[in-house]
Scaffold this active site. Structure first.
Site, PDB file in Angstrom:
ATOM      1  N   GLY A  21      -9.916  24.490  -0.215  1.00 46.06           N
ATOM      2  CA  GLY A  21      -8.934  23.665  -0.920  1.00 46.06           C
ATOM      3  C   GLY A  21      -9.050  23.681  -2.427  1.00 46.06           C
ATOM      4  O   GLY A  21      -8.566  22.759  -3.096  1.00 46.06           O
ATOM      5  N   THR A  52      -7.534  25.606  -4.692  1.00 48.71           N
ATOM      6  CA  THR A  52      -6.260  25.728  -5.401  1.00 48.71           C
ATOM      7  C   THR A  52      -5.472  24.425  -5.347  1.00 48.71           C
ATOM      8  O   THR A  52      -4.890  23.998  -6.356  1.00 48.71           O
ATOM      9  CB  THR A  52      -5.438  26.886  -4.806  1.00 48.71           C
ATOM     10  OG1 THR A  52      -6.167  28.106  -4.969  1.00 48.71           O
ATOM     11  CG2 THR A  52      -4.088  27.008  -5.487  1.00 48.71           C
ATOM     12  N   LYS A  63      -7.100  31.556 -13.691  1.00 48.79           N
ATOM     13  CA  LYS A  63      -7.732  32.170 -12.527  1.00 48.79           C
ATOM     14  C   LYS A  63      -8.295  33.506 -13.009  1.00 48.79           C
ATOM     15  O   LYS A  63      -7.564  34.490 -13.159  1.00 48.79           O
ATOM     16  CB  LYS A  63      -6.701  32.394 -11.412  1.00 48.79           C
ATOM     17  CG  LYS A  63      -7.276  33.031 -10.142  1.00 48.79           C
ATOM     18  CD  LYS A  63      -7.979  31.997  -9.270  1.00 48.79           C
ATOM     19  CE  LYS A  63      -8.403  32.601  -7.940  1.00 48.79           C
ATOM     20  NZ  LYS A  63      -8.976  31.614  -7.028  1.00 48.79           N
ATOM     21  N   THR A  80      -8.100  37.876  -5.672  1.00 46.58           N
ATOM     22  CA  THR A  80      -8.281  38.966  -4.720  1.00 46.58           C
ATOM     23  C   THR A  80      -7.360  38.770  -3.518  1.00 46.58           C
ATOM     24  O   THR A  80      -6.883  37.676  -3.243  1.00 46.58           O
ATOM     25  CB  THR A  80      -9.736  39.056  -4.228  1.00 46.58           C
ATOM     26  OG1 THR A  80     -10.051  37.905  -3.447  1.00 46.58           O
ATOM     27  CG2 THR A  80     -10.705  39.169  -5.387  1.00 46.58           C
ATOM     28  N   GLY A  93     -12.373  29.256  -9.780  1.00 47.31           N
ATOM     29  CA  GLY A  93     -13.140  30.406  -9.346  1.00 47.31           C
ATOM     30  C   GLY A  93     -12.635  30.984  -8.035  1.00 47.31           C
ATOM     31  O   GLY A  93     -11.740  30.451  -7.387  1.00 47.31           O
TER      32      GLY A  93
END
Length: 243
Positions: free
Chosen positions: A15, A17, A35, A39, A109
């Site tokens: 969670g 984001t 950000k 990926t 991260g």
């Protein structure tokens, strides 16, 4: 200047984001969200910063530094794609530029704190330390899973931050289930102890289904006053106190 707030997690898909979006939506003044490494997405697919902008509103400035197509740790994904890895000093310079323009800067991260970003094994923690070398004040917000197993991951992340002299502002539960089990309810009391930092929120499951119009009141109810919300940790714990 407010401290740059790095948002990390006890792992992937906890969670981060949605928590970043909630904090961004509640922050006073101009907000920027960075950000460093995304990926698992192709060039034209919406990434985490796009989700933050969708939920927190178009006034939030979003920046993505590098994108790698495979859903792997950034260093592995960069190596396999033949793309340059992220250098902490490059990240820090971007953060410093944003901090000069925006009242609040959030850095989300990838995965957990010690996920590798380059072949030297440097991590999100190294990016924060690089920011500090540029004279920026930094703090961390740890997004934790709710249920069984989260205490160990939380304690390990907090210990890694302390070892590096990086302050942990608090913990947010990134997805609080509609029907919490015993371990989840007990974790409300145990997570602050494991982290050595306060519990600063619990986002109910289903947060991604919100629209921009409904997300801000949702965030306010799920995030503590020190991050701009009205969530009360003691009242929430009392409501879910284990029998």
């Amino acid at each position: 200047m407010s401290p740059v707030l790095f948002v990390t997690g006890t792992g992937t898909e906890v969670g981060k984001t949605l928590t970043t979006a909630a904090v961004a939506a509640l922050a006073p003044g101009p907000v920027a969200v960075l950000k460093p490494g995304q990926t698992g997405l192709g060039p034209d697919e919406p990434g985490d910063v796009d989700e933050v902008a969708r939920l927190a509103g178009p006034s939030v400035r979003t920046v993505e530094l590098a994108r790698y197509p495979e859903p792997l740790a950034p260093e592995t994904a960069a190596r396999r794609a033949g793309l340059p890895a992220l250098d902490p000093d490059d990240v820090a310079r971007t953060v410093a530029g944003l901090a000069a323009e925006y009242d609040t800067v959030l850095v989300e991260g990838a995965g957990g704190l010690l996920v590798r970003y380059d072949e030297r094994g440097r991590t999100l923690a190294d990016q924060a330390l690089a920011c500090r070398r540029l004279g920026l004040e930094v703090e961390f917000l740890l997004v934790a899973a709710a249920g069984l197993g989260t205490l160990n991951a939380t304690a390990l992340t907090a210990e890694a931050l302390r070892h590096r002299g990086l302050p942990l502002r608090g913990v947010v539960i990134g997805c609080w289930p509609a029907e919490p089990d015993l371990a989840t309810r007990c974790n409300l009391a145990d997570l602050p102890t494991a982290a050595g930092a306060p519990l600063l929120g619990a986002l109910p499951s289903g947060a991604a289904a919100h629209t921009p119009a409904t997300f801000r009141p949702f965030a306010e109810a799920a995030i503590a006053p020190s991050l701009g919300g009205s969530w009360d940790a003691a009242a929430f714990a009392a409501t879910h106190h284990p029998a």
